[in-house]
Design a protein around this motif. Structure first.
Motif, PDB file in Angstrom:
ATOM      1  N   LEU A  93       0.836  -1.207   0.000  1.00 28.81           N
ATOM      2  CA  LEU A  93       0.000   0.000   0.000  1.00 28.81           C
ATOM      3  C   LEU A  93       0.869   1.254   0.000  1.00 28.81           C
ATOM      4  N   PHE A  94       1.941   1.216   0.816  1.00 29.55           N
ATOM      5  CA  PHE A  94       2.813   2.382   0.881  1.00 29.55           C
ATOM      6  C   PHE A  94       3.464   2.660  -0.472  1.00 29.55           C
ATOM      7  N   VAL A  95       3.954   1.593  -1.100  1.00 29.12           N
ATOM      8  CA  VAL A  95       4.653   1.774  -2.370  1.00 29.12           C
ATOM      9  C   VAL A  95       3.688   2.279  -3.450  1.00 29.12           C
ATOM     10  N   LEU A  96       2.464   1.730  -3.450  1.00 29.08           N
ATOM     11  CA  LEU A  96       1.478   2.204  -4.437  1.00 29.08           C
ATOM     12  C   LEU A  96       1.173   3.682  -4.216  1.00 29.08           C
ATOM     13  N   ALA A  97       1.039   4.063  -2.925  1.00 25.78           N
ATOM     14  CA  ALA A  97       0.767   5.466  -2.623  1.00 25.78           C
ATOM     15  C   ALA A  97       1.932   6.336  -3.064  1.00 25.78           C
ATOM     16  N   LEU A  98       3.148   5.833  -2.846  1.00 22.01           N
ATOM     17  CA  LEU A  98       4.340   6.594  -3.242  1.00 22.01           C
ATOM     18  C   LEU A  98       4.340   6.853  -4.748  1.00 22.01           C
ATOM     19  N   GLY A  99       4.101   5.799  -5.519  1.00 23.98           N
ATOM     20  CA  GLY A  99       4.084   5.954  -6.979  1.00 23.98           C
ATOM     21  C   GLY A  99       3.009   6.937  -7.423  1.00 23.98           C
ATOM     22  N   THR A 100       1.836   6.833  -6.795  1.00 23.15           N
ATOM     23  CA  THR A 100       0.732   7.717  -7.149  1.00 23.15           C
ATOM     24  C   THR A 100       1.095   9.177  -6.885  1.00 23.15           C
ATOM     25  N   VAL A 101       1.671   9.403  -5.699  1.00 23.75           N
ATOM     26  CA  VAL A 101       2.009  10.785  -5.333  1.00 23.75           C
ATOM     27  C   VAL A 101       3.089  11.338  -6.263  1.00 23.75           C
ATOM     28  N   LEU A 102       4.118  10.523  -6.540  1.00 24.84           N
ATOM     29  CA  LEU A 102       5.192  11.018  -7.408  1.00 24.84           C
ATOM     30  C   LEU A 102       4.662  11.293  -8.823  1.00 24.84           C
ATOM     31  N   GLY A 103       3.778  10.419  -9.304  1.00 26.76           N
ATOM     32  CA  GLY A 103       3.175  10.656 -10.612  1.00 26.76           C
ATOM     33  C   GLY A 103       2.366  11.934 -10.612  1.00 26.76           C
ATOM     34  N   MET A 104       1.610  12.123  -9.534  1.00 31.66           N
ATOM     35  CA  MET A 104       0.774  13.310  -9.449  1.00 31.66           C
ATOM     36  C   MET A 104       1.635  14.574  -9.397  1.00 31.66           C
ATOM     37  N   LEU A 105       2.722  14.524  -8.630  1.00 34.17           N
ATOM     38  CA  LEU A 105       3.604  15.694  -8.542  1.00 34.17           C
ATOM     39  C   LEU A 105       4.135  16.088  -9.921  1.00 34.17           C
ATOM     40  N   GLN A 106       4.536  15.075 -10.688  1.00 29.25           N
ATOM     41  CA  GLN A 106       5.059  15.384 -12.025  1.00 29.25           C
ATOM     42  C   GLN A 106       3.958  15.939 -12.917  1.00 29.25           C
ATOM     43  N   GLY A 107       2.763  15.386 -12.775  1.00 33.93           N
ATOM     44  CA  GLY A 107       1.636  15.921 -13.529  1.00 33.93           C
ATOM     45  C   GLY A 107       1.357  17.363 -13.138  1.00 33.93           C
ATOM     46  N   PHE A 108       1.459  17.628 -11.835  1.00 30.79           N
ATOM     47  CA  PHE A 108       1.219  18.979 -11.354  1.00 30.79           C
ATOM     48  C   PHE A 108       2.217  19.954 -11.957  1.00 30.79           C
ATOM     49  N   ALA A 109       3.492  19.560 -11.933  1.00 29.77           N
ATOM     50  CA  ALA A 109       4.524  20.433 -12.492  1.00 29.77           C
ATOM     51  C   ALA A 109       4.278  20.665 -13.981  1.00 29.77           C
ATOM     52  N   THR A 110       3.770  19.643 -14.658  1.00 35.11           N
ATOM     53  CA  THR A 110       3.540  19.787 -16.093  1.00 35.11           C
ATOM     54  C   THR A 110       2.369  20.717 -16.393  1.00 35.11           C
ATOM     55  N   VAL A 111       1.219  20.485 -15.745  1.00 38.00           N
ATOM     56  CA  VAL A 111       0.038  21.242 -16.162  1.00 38.00           C
ATOM     57  C   VAL A 111      -0.134  22.562 -15.420  1.00 38.00           C
ATOM     58  N   TYR A 112       0.255  22.618 -14.153  1.00 39.22           N
ATOM     59  CA  TYR A 112       0.010  23.862 -13.428  1.00 39.22           C
ATOM     60  C   TYR A 112       1.214  24.784 -13.430  1.00 39.22           C
ATOM     61  N   MET A 113       2.422  24.226 -13.575  1.00 36.26           N
ATOM     62  CA  MET A 113       3.594  25.086 -13.612  1.00 36.26           C
ATOM     63  C   MET A 113       4.075  25.287 -15.048  1.00 36.26           C
ATOM     64  N   GLY A 114       3.477  24.567 -15.973  1.00 41.36           N
ATOM     65  CA  GLY A 114       3.770  24.801 -17.385  1.00 41.36           C
ATOM     66  C   GLY A 114       5.140  24.330 -17.843  1.00 41.36           C
ATOM     67  N   ILE A 115       5.751  23.409 -17.109  1.00 42.66           N
ATOM     68  CA  ILE A 115       7.046  22.868 -17.540  1.00 42.66           C
ATOM     69  C   ILE A 115       6.759  21.700 -18.481  1.00 42.66           C
ATOM     70  N   PRO A 116       7.428  21.620 -19.626  1.00 36.99           N
ATOM     71  CA  PRO A 116       7.144  20.514 -20.540  1.00 36.99           C
ATOM     72  C   PRO A 116       7.346  19.159 -19.857  1.00 36.99           C
ATOM     73  N   ALA A 117       6.454  18.207 -20.168  1.00 37.05           N
ATOM     74  CA  ALA A 117       6.489  16.903 -19.532  1.00 37.05           C
ATOM     75  C   ALA A 117       7.840  16.228 -19.738  1.00 37.05           C
ATOM     76  N   PHE A 118       8.434  16.430 -20.900  1.00 40.53           N
ATOM     77  CA  PHE A 118       9.730  15.804 -21.189  1.00 40.53           C
ATOM     78  C   PHE A 118      10.750  16.187 -20.116  1.00 40.53           C
ATOM     79  N   ILE A 119      10.770  17.487 -19.789  1.00 42.39           N
ATOM     80  CA  ILE A 119      11.750  17.981 -18.816  1.00 42.39           C
ATOM     81  C   ILE A 119      11.388  17.519 -17.406  1.00 42.39           C
ATOM     82  N   VAL A 120      10.118  17.681 -17.056  1.00 40.35           N
ATOM     83  CA  VAL A 120       9.691  17.298 -15.703  1.00 40.35           C
ATOM     84  C   VAL A 120      10.061  15.845 -15.439  1.00 40.35           C
ATOM     85  N   THR A 121       9.737  14.970 -16.391  1.00 40.82           N
ATOM     86  CA  THR A 121       9.935  13.547 -16.129  1.00 40.82           C
ATOM     87  C   THR A 121      11.388  13.136 -16.338  1.00 40.82           C
TER      88      THR A 121
END
Lengths: 373, 528
Positions: A93-121
């Motif tokens: 459960l912890f590891v799944l939550a970790l992956g979800t949060v890290l994925g969400m953070l990268q998504g956040f940086a991409t869509v709300y901070m406007g950094i291209p996904a290529f760079i963020v990831t």
């Protein structure tokens, strides 16, 4: 014939061709139950990653971090279980939550901070690998809990496999037949009954043959069961939910989606979140199979996942792609890997051939598009 | 390609004098003979004849869709020889243009509405792009600088050749385009709506440069909707209407009213099914709305606009291209990328619309002016496009394709969309039917207010009438309809009330009974 059909046929034809060649070159060993079983276990992790990657690429983005995320998930799981004596369920459960949060953070940086996904990831790829090295202190952590290990190494009992196959065949038949009835009700063009029956027979035959072959060895491998489950869920998400419809609309025409009132940011954020979760699952499967958290686990796997998606017909321009395509793509690549290593070819050949296949597949797509068929 | 030297103007002037350019009243540098250009289903130009005297500024006027852009594209080689009928004669010699390069070689250079500069390159690199002075295969930077400086000096432009284009204002960029055109030794310079993106001050500078070009013997073809500019700068004006040549007159002999009549011309056809509407309660109110340009934050695209739209009426918003109509409605809808100020009230309640997501939730719908860019996902099916904005209606968790088909069929029959089935990719439909799919998409959201921006652009006459009928039906059903259009006939034929925009402001409000094309044109072109 529709373009998508031509492509599916070409892909399956290519796969069969590869299998025939290797079967001949290995005097039949390639097609043995044992080897098929090995082959599909080998492909499972990349195939899981590929299904999530399809969604990301269809929105017109990319996620380079999943390979490192796979490693990180496995490393964290190992550290928790081996060093902190965590139980299997809390660890997962912890590891799944970790992956979800890290994925969400990268998504956040991409869509709300406007950094291209290529760079963020790309940043994520480096940072997650760094975290993994920090956590594992550069060494493999082993062994995993026994029940955790089962996720990567166990097999479904043969009987359960048959039951599962029967259920799958029943559900697919129900869906295809009810769809046909609904199409007739709405006076939409339908295929001839004979063709539908033939299609069902082929599908049922393939599923049965598959189960029989794996049961011949030890049964349906758990990693493959996980892979098939994720493929089914993500296919439903892509084809039958609002989210899925929006994903294709955004990739097909971002502006039109925006002007239609689609909450583009939320959709892309969801896709990155899902992809993080999927990567964590792949990480669990891989570390369970290796029975260790290794600092090198998942290295370069993001590129294999992208290649699987692309070989499977996903367009990097966005808007086009099918989840099951990534499974086929991963299967083609795993077959090449497996067949060539059985022939004792040096590893460098595998890279060269896989690279050529990737370029060839996209060339096929491009030339099809030019013809406009 | 000839090289510019010091005394460029003097040389050119001398050369032209030798040819006796100013002596002969009938010295035509350019003649277009019987030009006909057809697109599938449309005759864009119909046996157009046009003659341009050497050294004059020749205005080209006409409504949107009159054929001005087509004629420019033929003249500048965008539509190559063979794709149209007729003859282009320059200096008495018939020309065969295989592409824009041929046209430029013959001295015809066009500055398009959208600038064609590379933002990240410097001014000098842009001006000589593809034509760089070289020494031993390498770019000769000193020579490049010198030539650019020379060119800019001749135009009295205080721009450093090594500035990046992106650091210049839009006005200066326009002037760099002119410098680039001159570097190609233009004999005939075509300016297509050159001031549509400029501030008043920048317009003055540009007009000054056009005058200087005329003094120096360059022939200019000047296309503009703004009649003030036409009167200020042109010597002669030609008018096109519906792809036909209407006439050419010296500007001094042409009164403003007469010019507008030439452009607008004919009586209203029975294209417009007018129905009696009864204005009901106030539905949308916009107060003091200002919208700033997305790229140039100091430029106001919409300037302090207030308006009211009522249930049961069609509100028409007229104005020329660039007058801020589209910016106004897209900003109300929350889709315009630039900054905005002001308030919007829907049914008397203040509405804070930050994105189309909010707008759709509050019952707003916008049929945008470019359906391919903003309206449709072209690869998706007709059904998928119709339901895109209202997927909530297709069940909660999983979409039900049977419900989707029922909805799609409902709008296909209600809007009389011609399609083989609900599953055909929408890109396979004709323009008119595509537009109906967009309208269907919005009807499915049950909008309170439907805004249509250029709803009939690029679609045939039959489909146009159908769309007007649909608008009437919606008004009767209690929807507030707002239509933005640059077609005057349409505005007059359909609206109950007409707002005229000019330079970002609403300059007039007219009842349809008192409005005429001449009146609207008068206000839209900056008259008072």
């Amino acid at each position: 014939m529709r373009k998508a059909d031509i492509r599916s046929f070409a892909m399956i034809g290519g796969l069969i061709l590869i299998w025939i060649i290797f079967t001949i070159l290995t005097d039949g060993t390639f097609l043995s139950a044992r080897n098929i079983s090995n082959l599909i276990v080998q492909m499972a992790v990349v195939a899981i990653l590929g299904t999530g990657m399809v969604l990301v690429i269809v929105t017109g983005n990319i996620d380079l971090s999943v390979g490192s995320l796979v490693g990180l998930a496995g490393g964290v799981a190992a550290a928790l279980m081996v060093w902190e004596d965590w139980g299997t369920i809390p660890t997962i459960l912890f590891v799944l939550a970790l992956g979800t949060v890290l994925g969400m953070l990268q998504g956040f940086a991409t869509v709300y901070m406007g950094i291209p996904a290529f760079i963020v990831t790309l940043g994520g790829m480096m940072a997650f690998r760094g975290m993994l090295l920090g956590i594992t202190k550069g060494i493999s952590i082993a062994p995993m809990n026994n029940d955790y290990k089962m996720l990567g190494t166990e097999y479904l009992p043969p009987l359960a496999g048959y039951v599962l196959a029967a259920i799958a065949i029943a559900v697919i038949s129900y869906i295809l037949i009810s769809r046909r009835i609904s199409r007739i009700r709405h006076q939409l063009p339908t295929e001839p009954v004979a063709r539908l029956v033939l299609k069902l027979v082929i599908i049922a035959g393939l599923i049965l043959a598959f189960i029989i072959v794996v049961n011949f060895y030890k049964g349906l491998p758990i990693p493959v069961l996980i892979m098939l489950t994720i493929m089914t869920i993500l296919s439903i998400v892509a084809g039958n939910t609002k989210l899925g419809r929006y994903i294709y609309a955004i990739g097909g025409n971002l502006q039109a989606a925006k002007y239609s009132g689609v909450n583009v940011r939320r959709v892309v954020l969801s896709v990155f979140t899902i992809n993080g979760l999927v990567a964590a699952i792949a990480g669990i499967v891989l570390s369970a199979r290796l029975n260790a958290g290794s600092p090198a686990a998942g290295m370069m796997m993001e590129l294999d996942a992208i290649a699987a998606a692309v070989i499977g017909g996903t367009s990097l321009a966005g808007g086009v792609g099918k989840v099951y395509g990534a499974i086929l793509g991963a299967l083609i690549m795993a077959s090449l890997d497996n067949g060539m290593s059985m022939m004792n070819l040096d590893a460098f050949w595998q890279y060269i051939v896989k690279g050529l296949i990737l370029v060839l597949a996209v060339w096929f797509d491009v030339s099809m598009k030019k013809k406009g068929g | 390609m000839p090289v510019l030297r010091f005394g460029f103007w003097e040389n050119r002037r001398a050369a032209l004098d030798k040819e006796g350019w100013a002596m002969n009243e009938n010295d035509y540098i350019l003649e277009l003979k019987d030009i006909t250009k057809e697109f599938p289903g449309v005759r864009a130009l119909d046996r157009v004849n046009l003659r341009v005297r050497r050294g004059e500024v020749h205005g080209l006027c006409g409504e949107n869709g009159a054929g001005k852009s087509t004629i420019i594209k033929i003249l500048s080689g965008v539509y190559p020889h063979g794709t149209f009928e007729g003859e282009i004669v320059i200096d008495g010699v018939p020309q065969v243009f295989g592409g824009t390069t041929d046209a430029e070689r013959a001295g015809v250079v066009c500055i398009h509405q959208e600038l064609a500069l590379v933002n990240e390159l410097t001014v000098q690199e842009n001006i000589f792009l593809g034509n760089e002075p070289t020494r031993m295969g390498l770019i000769d930077w000193n020579e490049l600088y010198r030539k650019t400086k020379e060119l800019l000096d001749q135009l009295d432009l205080k721009i450093d050749p090594t500035d990046k284009v992106k650091d210049l204002g839009v006005g200066q960029q326009q002037l760099v385009e002119i410098a680039k055109a001159l570097s190609k030794n233009a004999k005939i310079l075509i300016l297509d709506e050159p001031t549509s993106a400029l501030t008043e001050h920048e317009v003055e500078i540009l007009l000054g440069i056009v005058r200087k070009l005329r003094q120096n013997g360059v022939t200019c073809i000047y296309i503009s909707h703004k009649l003030n500019e036409i009167y200020e700068i042109c010597d002669t004006v030609s008018v096109l209407r519906d792809g036909q040549y209407i006439g050419t007159k010296p500007i001094q002999e042409l009164k403003r009213d007469e010019l507008i009549y030439m452009m607008v011309g004919r009586k209203l056809e029975m294209l417009f099914p007018r129905e009696p509407h009864e204005r009901k309660e106030l539905s949308l109110e916009v107060r003091n709305f200002t919208v700033y340009d997305a790229l140039n934050p100091n430029r106001k695209r919409v300037d302090g606009v207030s308006l009211k739209a009522y249930k049961g009426e069609i509100l028409g918003i007229s104005g020329l291209i660039g007058s801020g109509r589209t910016e106004l409605v897209t900003a109300i809808f929350g889709a315009y990328p630039g900054r905005k100020e002001g308030e919007v009230y829907i049914d008397g309640v203040k509405a804070d619309i930050r994105s189309p997501v909010d707008a759709v939730r509050m019952g707003l719908a916008l049929v945008s002016e470019d359906r391919k860019k903003f309206g449709l996902v072209l690869d998706m099916s007709v059904a998928n496009n119709i339901t895109l904005s209202s997927l909530d209606k297709l069940a909660k968790l999983l979409l039900r394709s049977d419900v989707e088909i029922i909805y799609a069929e409902k709008y296909i029959s209600q809007l009389r969309i011609k399609t083989a089935s609900t599953e055909v990719p929408v890109k396979n439909l004709s323009g008119g039917n595509q537009q109906k799919v967009v309208i269907g998409k919005w009807l499915m959201t049950d909008p309170k207010i439907l805004i249509l921006d250029e709803p009939t652009r690029g679609i045939d006459v039959g489909a146009k009438t159908e769309i007007y009928k649909i608008m009437n039906e919606l008004v009767s059903a209690g929807v507030t309809v707002i239509m933005v259009s640059s077609e005057l006939e349409e505005i007059l034929g359909i609206s109950d009330r007409i707002l005229v925009m000019s330079e970002g402001r609403i300059v007039a409000e007219l009842d349809y009974r008192e409005a005429t094309q001449e009146k609207i044109m008068h206000f839209a072109t900056g008259g008072h």
